[in-house]
Write an enzyme that holds these catalytic residues in place. Structure first.
Site, PDB file in Angstrom:
ATOM      1  N   ARG A 116       0.815  -1.226   0.000  1.00  0.00           N
ATOM      2  CA  ARG A 116       0.000   0.000   0.000  1.00  0.00           C
ATOM      3  C   ARG A 116       0.846   1.272   0.000  1.00  0.00           C
ATOM      4  O   ARG A 116       0.460   2.268   0.612  1.00  0.00           O
ATOM      5  CB  ARG A 116      -0.940   0.047   1.213  1.00  0.00           C
ATOM      6  N   ARG A 149      -3.407   6.847   1.065  1.00  0.00           N
ATOM      7  CA  ARG A 149      -3.869   8.073   1.717  1.00  0.00           C
ATOM      8  C   ARG A 149      -2.889   8.735   2.670  1.00  0.00           C
ATOM      9  O   ARG A 149      -3.101   9.872   3.073  1.00  0.00           O
ATOM     10  CB  ARG A 149      -5.191   7.789   2.457  1.00  0.00           C
ATOM     11  N   ARG A 163      -7.459  12.009  -4.963  1.00  0.00           N
ATOM     12  CA  ARG A 163      -8.714  11.403  -4.508  1.00  0.00           C
ATOM     13  C   ARG A 163      -9.798  12.445  -4.198  1.00  0.00           C
ATOM     14  O   ARG A 163     -10.974  12.130  -4.165  1.00  0.00           O
ATOM     15  CB  ARG A 163      -8.455  10.497  -3.316  1.00  0.00           C
ATOM     16  N   ASP A 206      -6.983  -2.481  -7.148  1.00  0.00           N
ATOM     17  CA  ASP A 206      -7.378  -3.151  -5.912  1.00  0.00           C
ATOM     18  C   ASP A 206      -7.558  -4.632  -6.229  1.00  0.00           C
ATOM     19  O   ASP A 206      -7.660  -5.011  -7.404  1.00  0.00           O
ATOM     20  CB  ASP A 206      -8.673  -2.550  -5.356  1.00  0.00           C
ATOM     21  N   TYR A 224     -14.902 -11.876  -0.001  1.00  0.00           N
ATOM     22  CA  TYR A 224     -15.540 -10.577  -0.290  1.00  0.00           C
ATOM     23  C   TYR A 224     -16.811 -10.754  -1.116  1.00  0.00           C
ATOM     24  O   TYR A 224     -17.832 -10.112  -0.871  1.00  0.00           O
ATOM     25  CB  TYR A 224     -14.584  -9.639  -1.022  1.00  0.00           C
TER      26      TYR A 224
END
Ligand code: CP3
Length: 342
Positions: A22, A26, A35, A71, A149
């Site tokens: 990652r 952010r 974003r 992702d 998921y």
């Protein structure tokens, strides 16, 4: 050859290869700025934006690889899964898979078409980085983690719906896994054709299974994907999972080049269980990036001390968190570069 790829292939190098799971995200203000203007899926689906975000951490830090920005879940959209990334909530699937007929409806698309945006992003990033001898890492979710998921519809929790389907309807489970084996194999091979130098398979929730459950419901499919990739390309394959100390003997049997070790395991202990042939990757607890410099330095050096004698790529034991102070990321790299000879 790049030092990360050398280690992935089983060599020890003077320069310690570093990347962070990652690493685009952010905690970087330049990522947050993008974003603010674009939704997560827009960034993923626009090659110029995905490429820009992939390159952001490499402009700031002395890293040895880029990981393509996408992702694990967006490739499922081509199967008919409707999803979005909801601010503050994480991924959400609007049509979770719960029955045989839901599974029958899923299609296996041609990934060169269905994820053409990621393939183009890989070409853009590789064109920038390959002349600098920096590899691009591709990735996919593993069938089990992707299934969890698809079935739970978002937050995975204790996997109640996933295990219900596994235990009560093993034929349906098998059907779903076979579709995912085809999708993931195609996806990884398309990435290889587009220019990635290695691929990582993320099985983030594998630790929620027992050894017996792993053997019955996961192992055959995982092995098939690895076999499909290994027989069609030479690029190294990394397998990453978390909470899987009890599965190490099984992971040891996977035909991969690299095992990603999570932060719960002592990396030298993992090395004792695993065969010599593996390069290990990891495994600083991402929460140490919130501690003071003395503690951080001690923990980074502990990993360096334990990994001198075998091929190893420095990484975190799981993804970097959004509130991570950038100066601590810089500090980790500084400690490693100063402690090792190159
Ligand atoms: O590592 C990288 O820099 C490459 C990009 C990448 C992302 N997700 C971007 C992302 C990779 C390799 C992933 C993998 C991923 N995604 C995994 C496996 C690794 C792991 O962490 O166990 C999993 C389980 C997911 C599913 C996922 N995607 C979750 C649970 C979340 C929400 C949690 C969160 O951090 O918000 C996402 C969203 C996501 N994927 C973000 C990013 C940068 C945050 C989205 C945003 O900008 O709002």
């Amino acid at each position: 050859m790049n030092c990360l790829i050398q280690n992935f292939r089983g060599e020890i190098t003077d320069r310690k290869p570093i990347w962070f799971m990652r690493q685009a995200g952010r905690y970087l203000p330049e990522y947050r700025a993008i974003r603010e203007k674009y939704r997560m899926l827009e960034v993923i689906k626009t090659p110029e934006l995905a490429s820009e975000v992939t390159l952001q951490p490499l402009r700031r830090f002395d890293l040895d690889a880029a990981i393509i920005f996408a992702d694990i879940l967006n490739p499922l959209m081509g199967m008919g899964i409707e999803l979005d990334f909801v601010q503050g909530e994480g991924p959400k699937i609007f049509n979770p898979v719960r029955s045989v007929s839901d599974i029958d409806k899923l299609v296996v698309p041609d990934m060169s078409i269905s994820t053409d945006y990621t393939m183009e992003a890989i070409r853009l990033v590789a064109a920038q980085l390959n002349p600098r001898n920096i590899p691009v890492i591709g990735f996919s979710g593993a069938p089990f983690t992707l299934s969890s998921y698809m079935i739970e519809g978002g937050h995975v929790g204790n996997l109640v719906n996933t295990k219900k389907l596994m235990f009560n309807e093993p034929k349906a489970w098998d059907k779903l896994q076979r579709k995912l084996v085809d999708l993931i194999s195609d996806y990884l091979l398309c990435q290889a054709k587009s220019g990635v130098s290695a691929v990582q398979i993320f099985d983030s929730w594998l630790g929620l299974l027992s050894v017996e459950q792993y053997k019955t419901f996961v192992k055959p499919y995982l092995r098939e994907i690895i076999q499909n990739v290994r027989s069609a390309t030479e690029i190294p394959v990394v397998f990453f999972s978390t909470g899987t100390y009890h599965l190490m003997e099984e992971i040891n049997q996977l035909d991969v080049n690299v095992v990603g070790v999570d932060f719960r395991i002592n990396i030298s202990q993992a090395k004792k269980i695993l065969d010599k042939k593996f390069c290990l990757q990891g495994n600083l607890d991402p929460l140490y990036l919130f501690s003071n410099k003395e503690v951080l330095e001690k923990e980074v050096k502990a990993i360096l001390d334990q990994t001198k004698e075998f091929p190893h790529v420095f990484n975190l034991g799981h993804g970097i968190l959004p509130a991570t102070p950038i100066e601590n990321v810089e500090y980790v790299i500084e400690v490693i570069r100063n402690a090792t000879s190159a």
